[in-house]
Structures are given as C-alpha cells and as structure tokens.
Design a protein around this motif. Structure first.
Motif, short mmCIF file in Angstrom:
data_model
loop_
_atom_site.label_atom_id
_atom_site.label_comp_id
_atom_site.label_asym_id
_atom_site.label_seq_id
_atom_site.Cartn_x
_atom_site.Cartn_y
_atom_site.Cartn_z
N LEU A 46 0.83 -1.21 0.00
CA LEU A 46 0.00 0.00 0.00
C LEU A 46 0.86 1.26 0.00
O LEU A 46 0.53 2.26 -0.64
CB LEU A 46 -0.93 0.01 1.21
N VAL A 47 1.98 1.22 0.71
CA VAL A 47 2.92 2.35 0.69
C VAL A 47 3.39 2.60 -0.74
O VAL A 47 3.42 3.74 -1.22
CB VAL A 47 4.11 2.09 1.62
N ALA A 48 3.78 1.52 -1.43
CA ALA A 48 4.23 1.66 -2.81
C ALA A 48 3.11 2.18 -3.70
O ALA A 48 3.34 3.02 -4.59
CB ALA A 48 4.74 0.31 -3.33
N GLU A 49 1.88 1.72 -3.48
CA GLU A 49 0.74 2.20 -4.25
C GLU A 49 0.57 3.72 -4.11
O GLU A 49 0.36 4.43 -5.09
CB GLU A 49 -0.54 1.50 -3.79
N VAL A 50 0.67 4.19 -2.87
CA VAL A 50 0.45 5.61 -2.62
C VAL A 50 1.60 6.45 -3.17
O VAL A 50 1.38 7.43 -3.89
CB VAL A 50 0.25 5.88 -1.11
N LEU A 51 2.82 6.08 -2.81
CA LEU A 51 3.96 6.89 -3.24
C LEU A 51 4.06 6.92 -4.76
O LEU A 51 4.16 8.00 -5.37
CB LEU A 51 5.26 6.33 -2.63
N ALA A 52 3.99 5.75 -5.39
CA ALA A 52 4.08 5.71 -6.85
C ALA A 52 2.87 6.37 -7.50
O ALA A 52 3.00 7.16 -8.45
CB ALA A 52 4.21 4.26 -7.32
N GLY A 53 1.68 6.05 -7.00
CA GLY A 53 0.48 6.60 -7.61
C GLY A 53 0.40 8.11 -7.50
O GLY A 53 0.06 8.80 -8.47
N GLU A 54 0.71 8.64 -6.32
CA GLU A 54 0.66 10.10 -6.15
C GLU A 54 1.76 10.79 -6.93
O GLU A 54 1.56 11.90 -7.45
CB GLU A 54 0.74 10.45 -4.66
N LEU A 55 2.92 10.16 -7.05
CA LEU A 55 3.96 10.74 -7.90
C LEU A 55 3.49 10.75 -9.36
O LEU A 55 3.64 11.75 -10.06
CB LEU A 55 5.25 9.93 -7.77
N GLY A 56 2.91 9.64 -9.81
CA GLY A 56 2.41 9.59 -11.17
C GLY A 56 1.38 10.66 -11.45
O GLY A 56 1.41 11.32 -12.50
N ARG A 57 0.47 10.88 -10.53
CA ARG A 57 -0.55 11.92 -10.70
C ARG A 57 0.09 13.29 -10.78
O ARG A 57 -0.33 14.14 -11.59
CB ARG A 57 -1.55 11.86 -9.54
N ARG A 58 1.12 13.54 -9.99
CA ARG A 58 1.79 14.83 -10.03
C ARG A 58 2.60 15.01 -11.32
O ARG A 58 2.89 16.15 -11.70
CB ARG A 58 2.71 14.96 -8.81
N LEU A 59 2.93 13.91 -11.96
CA LEU A 59 3.63 13.98 -13.25
C LEU A 59 2.65 14.11 -14.42
O LEU A 59 3.07 14.13 -15.58
CB LEU A 59 4.50 12.74 -13.46
N GLY A 60 1.37 14.16 -14.11
CA GLY A 60 0.36 14.29 -15.15
C GLY A 60 -0.05 12.98 -15.79
O GLY A 60 -0.72 12.98 -16.83
N LEU A 61 0.32 11.86 -15.17
CA LEU A 61 -0.06 10.57 -15.71
C LEU A 61 -1.46 10.19 -15.21
O LEU A 61 -1.88 10.59 -14.13
CB LEU A 61 0.96 9.51 -15.29
N PRO A 62 -2.19 9.41 -16.01
CA PRO A 62 -3.60 9.12 -15.69
C PRO A 62 -3.76 8.02 -14.64
O PRO A 62 -4.18 6.90 -14.95
CB PRO A 62 -4.18 8.72 -17.05
#
Length: 251
Positions: A46-62
C-alpha cells in the motif's frame, strides 16, 4: 495528503491479483477499489501504491484518484466466502481506496494504440520507481473514456523490503524487455527532459501522502517521518544521479 472516506457498503470482491481487492461504496457515494491493509502482501504494498500513484498523478499521468478509506470489519458479514471475510476482518482501520473506473477494459497491446509520447512517459515513470508489474502479460493498464489509466503499483519500490541494501538499488537498470508499451515506440528522450525536473519537485509531496499508520514500527526507524525521509532520499538519489537506469528502446 490523501482525502479520507469511510466504507459504508461492501459490494463484491474483484477476483484479480493475489490480494483480491474489494469494490466498496464510501460515505461520499462513490465506488472505490479497496486494497486491504491486512492482505498477504502487507502494508508495504500500500505504501508503494500511494507513493508511486501520487507521484504519477503529479507527473500528469492518468492514475485514478487514491484515498484513505476507513473500514469497519463488521462489513465482512455480507461476504459469504470465508477467506475474504478473514481478510476484511484483518483490515479494520485505514486501507487504500482507488476510484473505480466504470466501463474500463483491460489494456491489450495488440488491440489498443498508444502514442509514443505517452508511452515514453509511462515507461520513464516505471523505470524511476522500478515497477516490475507492467508487462504485456499483466499490463496493469485500463482503457476507459479519456484513454489509459495506470493502476496497481504495489510491486514497485522493491528496495523498501531490504533497507540495509537499499543504496544498491539507486542505479539499478530497469529491465523493459517485456514492457506492455514497447510496441508503441516510447519516446524516452522527450519524457526524460519533461519529467525529470517535474519529478524532482513532486517527490516530497508524494512521500508526504503516505499515511502514518503504514510507516510505524518500521525496523531501523524511530518514527514515520524518518521512513519518509528515507524514501525521499532514495528516489532523489536515483533521479539526480546518472540516469543510466533508463532502458534503451527503439524509437
């Protein structure tokens, strides 16, 4: 920080993946795919999901919206399968919710086209976080109205399973030999120029989004903030050093 909601209705299990996430309705009347904190993969997924997912969103990824979702184990009463009941009862408290993408189809590289620019950004992102779960066999990509959605990043950031040896991961090359988007001729050069400075600005915010509850009692650390600082230092070093970890792909 992630938004907070409370699960009010358990709808059904989604029988994909080892953790069998569940579909739940929250008190904001939206549906979420719930990733269990009590699943066998543990809270680090879950930590990986949040860190990676939130980074992806900040990079403009869907990446679909992620939320903290509070679960009362009493909801397990509506699930007839004992294995899932036990998983729900072990997951009382804060879990991870991902906004449900209605009408989405699983991505098939033989059926759907992706432009080289987007393919390059996704591959660059996967290489940064060391995502080993974006192969053509299991792309963890959805196709919905508006295009692709990136899901399921719990298998990334594998260094956090061995903090003592984490430094060795910083320069580790990313193996893209079976990446789901290779056939789209990813434009990694443009992606690197665009995303590297943006990622440097975004890492701290993504790390801060990790709930404290999933960072407590981490061996070798005294408090959640110390763990956050370790994640930030690790990814900052990977980003700032020679990016030899980027794969070579045919343009």
């Amino acid at each position: 920080m992630l938004s907070e909601v409370t699960a009010v209705r358990y709808a059904t299990p989604l029988r994909e993946g080892g953790s069998m996430p569940g579909l739940v309705e929250a008190d904001d009347r939206r549906l979420y795919v719930l990733k269990w904190v009590g699943a066998a993969q543990g809270r680090k997924a879950l930590v990986a999901e949040v860190l990676a997912g939130e980074l992806g969103r900040r990079l403009g990824l869907p990446v679909p919206e992620l939320v903290r979702i509070d679960l009362d184990p009493v909801l397990a009463r509506s699930e007839p399968e004992q294995q899932i009941q036990e998983q729900m009862r072990a997951s009382g408290g804060v879990n991870l919710g991902m906004a449900f993408v209605s009408g989405a189809l699983n991505f098939d590289p033989l059926c759907f086209e992706v432009d080289a620019a987007l393919a390059g950004r996704v591959l660059w992102f996967d290489a940064l976080i060391g995502n080993v779960d974006r192969s053509w066999r299991n792309p963890n990509l959805l196709v919905a109205a508006g295009g692709l959605r990136l899901i399921d990043h719990g298998a990334s950031l594998i260094f956090h399973h061995n903090w003592a040896g984490a430094a060795g991961w910083v320069g580790r090359p990313y193996d893209a030999s079976d990446h789901a988007l290779l056939a789209a001729a990813p434009d990694l050069g443009s992606a690197d120029a665009e995303l590297a400075p943006l990622a440097a600005e975004s890492l701290a915010g993504a790390v801060e989004a990790i709930p404290d509850e999933w960072l407590t009692e981490e061996p070798g650390f005294t408090d959640p903030q110390g763990v956050r600082e370790a994640y930030l230092a690790q990814l900052t070093a990977r980003l700032a050093g020679p990016r030899d970890w980027l794969p070579e792909v045919a343009g």
